[in-house]
Design an enzyme around this catalytic site. Structure first.
Site, PDB file in Angstrom:
ATOM      1  N   SER A 187      72.010   4.361  17.699  1.00 20.89           N
ATOM      2  CA  SER A 187      72.873   3.885  16.623  1.00 20.89           C
ATOM      3  C   SER A 187      72.772   4.847  15.447  1.00 20.89           C
ATOM      4  O   SER A 187      71.844   5.662  15.372  1.00 20.89           O
ATOM      5  CB  SER A 187      72.423   2.481  16.197  1.00 20.89           C
ATOM      6  OG  SER A 187      73.003   2.080  14.975  1.00 20.89           O
ATOM      7  N   TYR A 215      67.372  -4.744  13.971  1.00 20.67           N
ATOM      8  CA  TYR A 215      68.296  -3.812  14.625  1.00 20.67           C
ATOM      9  C   TYR A 215      67.912  -2.373  14.294  1.00 20.67           C
ATOM     10  O   TYR A 215      67.868  -1.503  15.178  1.00 20.67           O
ATOM     11  CB  TYR A 215      69.730  -4.104  14.172  1.00 20.67           C
ATOM     12  CG  TYR A 215      70.783  -3.357  14.949  1.00 20.67           C
ATOM     13  CD1 TYR A 215      71.223  -3.824  16.182  1.00 20.67           C
ATOM     14  CD2 TYR A 215      71.345  -2.181  14.451  1.00 20.67           C
ATOM     15  CE1 TYR A 215      72.200  -3.145  16.908  1.00 20.67           C
ATOM     16  CE2 TYR A 215      72.317  -1.498  15.176  1.00 20.67           C
ATOM     17  CZ  TYR A 215      72.732  -1.983  16.388  1.00 20.67           C
ATOM     18  OH  TYR A 215      73.689  -1.308  17.101  1.00 20.67           O
TER      19      TYR A 215
END
Length: 253
Positions: free
Chosen positions: A145, A158
């Site tokens: 990410s 996350y």
């Protein structure tokens, strides 16, 4: 000759979380390059199956709860039983929880870390053992990410999980390259998926994000298909432990 480097005809790819979004985009890209697909989702992946079969490739749909490790061996065994081998693993399944770090709950921490990092590692471990047994090497592609590079806000678990993905991708590449197993990652930028629906619905935040992206738009699932095919192909045989940003230039700004 160059086209042959990207040709995946006869290959078998496991793609987790491919019933929609980025996972679906990568599964379709791999199928278009010649792969048969093993789709691993919490439920049936009817739409992706139909699209893969329309391309002319086979699709095996497996249901699994990737918040736990219980189904990992069954996934591998079922794929091998159907196709006789596995060549590629795309570790795409993941979730996100949003809350201020001061208020973030243990449950939201554990849920995200379990599926985004723990299961990714142990599925890759099981896949590597299968690759070694097959004796032909293989490709593992993890999904990182922008938050593998940056801290972000309101997504503590996350950020931790995706930072961890970059780290274990390097570690696995270091240990498994000698078995002709290439382990790399793709770091999607801001993509128009369910995970970013809240951001896109926030007019101010949406505009801030778009102003930062040189390409001037949110990414689409199709934007990660080509990079996935590249990392899965012979063209990437000497690419090990790298995290490829597919971000419209976000990190360059």
């Amino acid at each position: 000759m160059m086209q042959q480097l990207f040709d995946l005809t006869g290959k078998v790819a496991i793609v987790t979380g491919c019933n929609k979004g980025l996972g679906q985009g990568m599964a379709l890209g791999l199928a278009q390059a010649g792969c048969d697909i093993v789709g691993v989702n919490i439920g049936e992946s009817t739409e992706t199956k139909q699209q893969v079969e329309k391309i002319g490739r086979q699709f095996l749909s497996l249901s699994a709860d990737l918040t736990k490790l219980d189904d990992i061996n069954t996934i591998i065994q079922s794929a091998v039983q159907k196709f006789g081998k596995i060549d590629i693993l795309v570790n795409n399944a993941g979730i996100i929880r949003r809350a201020d770090a001061l208020d973030f709950s243990e449950q939201d921490w554990d849920d995200v870390m379990n599926i985004n990092l723990k299961t990714v590692f142990f599925l890759a471990q099981a896949m590597a053992k299968q690759f070694i047994q097959q004796g032909q090497g293989g490709k593992i592609i993890n999904i990182a990410s922008m938050l593998s590079f940056q801290g972000g806000i309101r997504v503590p678990s996350y950020t931790a999980s995706k930072s961890g993905i970059m780290g274990i991708t390097r570690l696995m590449a270091n240990e498994w390259a000698k078995y002709h197993i290439n382990v790399n990652a793709i770091a999607p930028g801001y993509m128009a998926t369910d995970n970013t629906q809240a951001l896109r619905a926030d007019e101010q935040r949406n505009q801030q994000i778009l102003e930062r992206i040189p390409a001037g738009r949110w990414g689409k699932p199709a934007d990660v298909a080509g990079p996935c095919v590249f990392l899965a192909s012979s063209a990437a045989d000497y690419v090990n432990g790298y995290t490829l940003a597919v971000d419209g230039g976000w990190l360059a700004r």
